[in-house]
Structures are given as structure tokens and as C-alpha cells.
Enzyme design. Sequence first.
Site, mmCIF file in Angstrom:
data_model
loop_
_atom_site.group_PDB
_atom_site.id
_atom_site.type_symbol
_atom_site.label_atom_id
_atom_site.label_comp_id
_atom_site.label_asym_id
_atom_site.label_seq_id
_atom_site.Cartn_x
_atom_site.Cartn_y
_atom_site.Cartn_z
ATOM 1 N N ASN A 9 0.876 -1.165 0.000
ATOM 2 C CA ASN A 9 0.000 0.000 0.000
ATOM 3 C C ASN A 9 0.914 1.216 0.000
ATOM 4 O O ASN A 9 1.460 1.584 1.031
ATOM 5 C CB ASN A 9 -0.900 -0.024 1.252
ATOM 6 C CG ASN A 9 -1.759 1.219 1.357
ATOM 7 O OD1 ASN A 9 -1.831 2.018 0.429
ATOM 8 N ND2 ASN A 9 -2.402 1.381 2.497
ATOM 9 N N LYS A 11 0.209 4.229 -0.376
ATOM 10 C CA LYS A 11 -0.429 5.444 0.154
ATOM 11 C C LYS A 11 -0.102 6.628 -0.766
ATOM 12 O O LYS A 11 0.008 6.448 -1.966
ATOM 13 C CB LYS A 11 -0.004 5.669 1.605
ATOM 14 C CG LYS A 11 -0.220 4.415 2.460
ATOM 15 C CD LYS A 11 -0.091 4.642 3.917
ATOM 16 C CE LYS A 11 -0.333 3.322 4.663
ATOM 17 N NZ LYS A 11 -0.288 3.448 6.097
ATOM 18 N N HIS A 98 -9.599 1.355 4.319
ATOM 19 C CA HIS A 98 -8.372 1.538 5.097
ATOM 20 C C HIS A 98 -8.663 2.521 6.233
ATOM 21 O O HIS A 98 -9.441 3.456 6.074
ATOM 22 C CB HIS A 98 -7.245 2.072 4.199
ATOM 23 C CG HIS A 98 -5.921 2.050 4.897
ATOM 24 N ND1 HIS A 98 -5.550 3.013 5.807
ATOM 25 C CD2 HIS A 98 -4.896 1.160 4.849
ATOM 26 C CE1 HIS A 98 -4.355 2.715 6.289
ATOM 27 N NE2 HIS A 98 -3.939 1.600 5.720
ATOM 28 N N GLU A 100 -7.103 4.918 7.387
ATOM 29 C CA GLU A 100 -6.845 6.335 7.075
ATOM 30 C C GLU A 100 -8.006 6.930 6.297
ATOM 31 O O GLU A 100 -8.324 8.113 6.430
ATOM 32 C CB GLU A 100 -5.518 6.455 6.307
ATOM 33 C CG GLU A 100 -4.333 6.222 7.241
ATOM 34 C CD GLU A 100 -3.096 5.641 6.592
ATOM 35 O OE1 GLU A 100 -2.976 5.684 5.345
ATOM 36 O OE2 GLU A 100 -2.244 5.128 7.343
ATOM 37 N N GLU A 170 -5.909 -4.769 10.198
ATOM 38 C CA GLU A 170 -4.846 -3.807 10.490
ATOM 39 C C GLU A 170 -5.167 -3.058 11.787
ATOM 40 O O GLU A 170 -5.934 -2.090 11.768
ATOM 41 C CB GLU A 170 -4.727 -2.792 9.355
ATOM 42 C CG GLU A 170 -4.403 -3.408 8.011
ATOM 43 C CD GLU A 170 -3.800 -2.377 7.063
ATOM 44 O OE1 GLU A 170 -2.668 -2.588 6.634
ATOM 45 O OE2 GLU A 170 -4.456 -1.362 6.793
ATOM 46 N N GLY A 176 2.139 2.154 10.773
ATOM 47 C CA GLY A 176 3.135 3.218 10.646
ATOM 48 C C GLY A 176 3.784 3.602 11.965
ATOM 49 O O GLY A 176 4.458 4.625 12.059
ATOM 50 N N SER A 216 3.011 -2.227 10.462
ATOM 51 C CA SER A 216 4.453 -2.316 10.748
ATOM 52 C C SER A 216 5.035 -3.696 10.460
ATOM 53 O O SER A 216 5.900 -4.186 11.187
ATOM 54 C CB SER A 216 4.743 -1.888 12.197
ATOM 55 O OG SER A 216 4.344 -0.550 12.392
HETATM 56 P P1 PGA Z 1 2.559 0.147 7.677
HETATM 57 O O1 PGA Z 1 1.129 0.415 7.013
HETATM 58 O O2 PGA Z 1 3.067 -1.155 7.114
HETATM 59 O O3 PGA Z 1 3.416 1.328 7.265
HETATM 60 O O4 PGA Z 1 2.357 0.089 9.143
HETATM 61 C C1 PGA Z 1 0.224 -0.605 6.787
HETATM 62 C C2 PGA Z 1 -1.023 -0.068 6.130
HETATM 63 O O5 PGA Z 1 -1.455 1.036 6.498
HETATM 64 O O6 PGA Z 1 -1.604 -0.700 5.237
#
Ligand code: PGA
Length: 253
Positions: A9, A11, A98, A100, A170, A176, A216
Site C-alpha cells: 500500500n 499510500k 483503510h 486512514e 490492520e 506506521g 508495521s
Molecule cells: P505500515 O502500514 O506497514 O506502514 O504500518 C500498513 C497499512 O497502512 O496498510
Amino acid sequence: MRKKIVAGNWKMNNTLDEGLKLASEVVNMVKDERQGDVIVVLGTPFIHLASVSKLIGDTKDVHVSSQDCSEHESGAYTGEVSVSMIKSTGTRYVILGHSERREYHEETSVQLAAKLDRVLSTGLTPIFCCGEPLEVREAGTQDSYVCSQLTESLFHLTKEQMSKVVIAYEPIWAIGTGKTATSEQAQEMHKAIRKHLAIKFGDAIAEDTSILYGGSCKPSNAGELFSQPDIDGGLIGGASLVARDFMGIINAY
Ligand code: PGA
């Protein structure tokens, strides 16, 4: 049979040139180094979809995903992108819900149910994200929180439709942050998700649904996470922006 999937992803990262460079590095590494039968997906910004799909061509080693779609079919929705537009670029997957998008764009479960219907009716594969915030984890009510997300957005589907859905768990506190869920925490939730799906769709569909872990995930912890019986791959943010790291996760199976 459940599929193993590692999906990146990206982003809101990478200009078109940077994205094409990253995609071509991944494609070459997958071609030369992939050990298992993992399906590799690149979740790029909308404007990269057509170019990355073209770069990948017919190799079928790597697939492309958008990070969202409109719940509408077409029309006066300035700035939105429809599933048929996404499909027309050669894209096969759509990430939906997601955290976000839920947080910054106030996407609701009802809206996500409508988006799922659009994606499924166009023959694309949705990667449906769910996961709890930190305060829910601290209160110990994560299972019911996540199961409600599934009930609200997925439980109107037919068995046939559900068999096309990929789920990504997630935990928001792990996204993140560098703070990964332990493999036990992740396994426990994946098992709870599968059990919940079985109530509505039956054991066979629940057993066949690919459930990815995200938050992460990196080459150093992917192996342990992926060795859990109910974890079928990962949705990878930060580590998918570096081809070598992403490849390390793909080969962690
Ligand atoms: P990350 O993000 O691996 O940077 O923690 C995962 C995601 O948001 O899909």
C-alpha cells in the site's frame, strides 16, 4: 484453497517516475527471486494505475490495486474515480476501508458496503480493511469491534460474493508506528474473524477467505506472522516503498 497474498500500500507516496522505478524493481525481483506461490499486489495511487499496469504487462507475476474507489457508477462526482475506470487500466484489486480513509474521509460502514458491491459487480477483488484503535485494544473489546465492522459492511453479501473478498486486519495502533501486533495477537484476531465469517457464510467460505495482517510488517517479523495458521499474507505500507524490503516480506513465507 486460501490464497497467500502480499500487497503493498504505497499510500500517497511516489511521483509517477518514482513509482514506475519501484514497480519495475519489484517486478524484476519477483521474477528472479520469488520462492513461493505468493500473489504480489502493488497498491498505487490512482494516477499510477495505468502506467504500472502497462509496465507489468501480461507477466501475471505482480498485480495492481487501487487504494479506494467511488461508490457511484459514474456521473457528476468531481474528483472521484469509478471501479470501471479502475478496471479499464488493467487493475485487478481495490483496497477498501483503510483506517486512514475511515478516519480522514469519514468513510462509514454503509458507504463501504456500497463500494464493495461496486467492486464485486465489476469483477475486481476487494481487499477489505478492518481493525481497532488503541483505546479499543486497551479496553479488550477488539474482537467485537472488528466483528461489527465486518457485519456492517460484508454481511449483506451472498456466499458467492463473499468468496471473492480478501480481508486485511490492520490494528490502527500498529500502522506506521513500528509497533507490530505480536504474532499471537494477530493470530487470535484472524481466528476470531474467520469464526465470525463462518457464522454468516459457513465454514467452507470462512476457511477459504484470505485474511492478511497489516501494521508495521517488515522482513524481520513477517516470517513469524505468516507462520500463524490464520494469517494468509500481509498488507504492507512503509516497507512496500523499498523494493528490497518488500521482496524480503514476499519471501518470508
Ligand atoms: P505500515 O502500514 O506497514 O506502514 O504500518 C500498513 C497499512 O497502512 O496498510
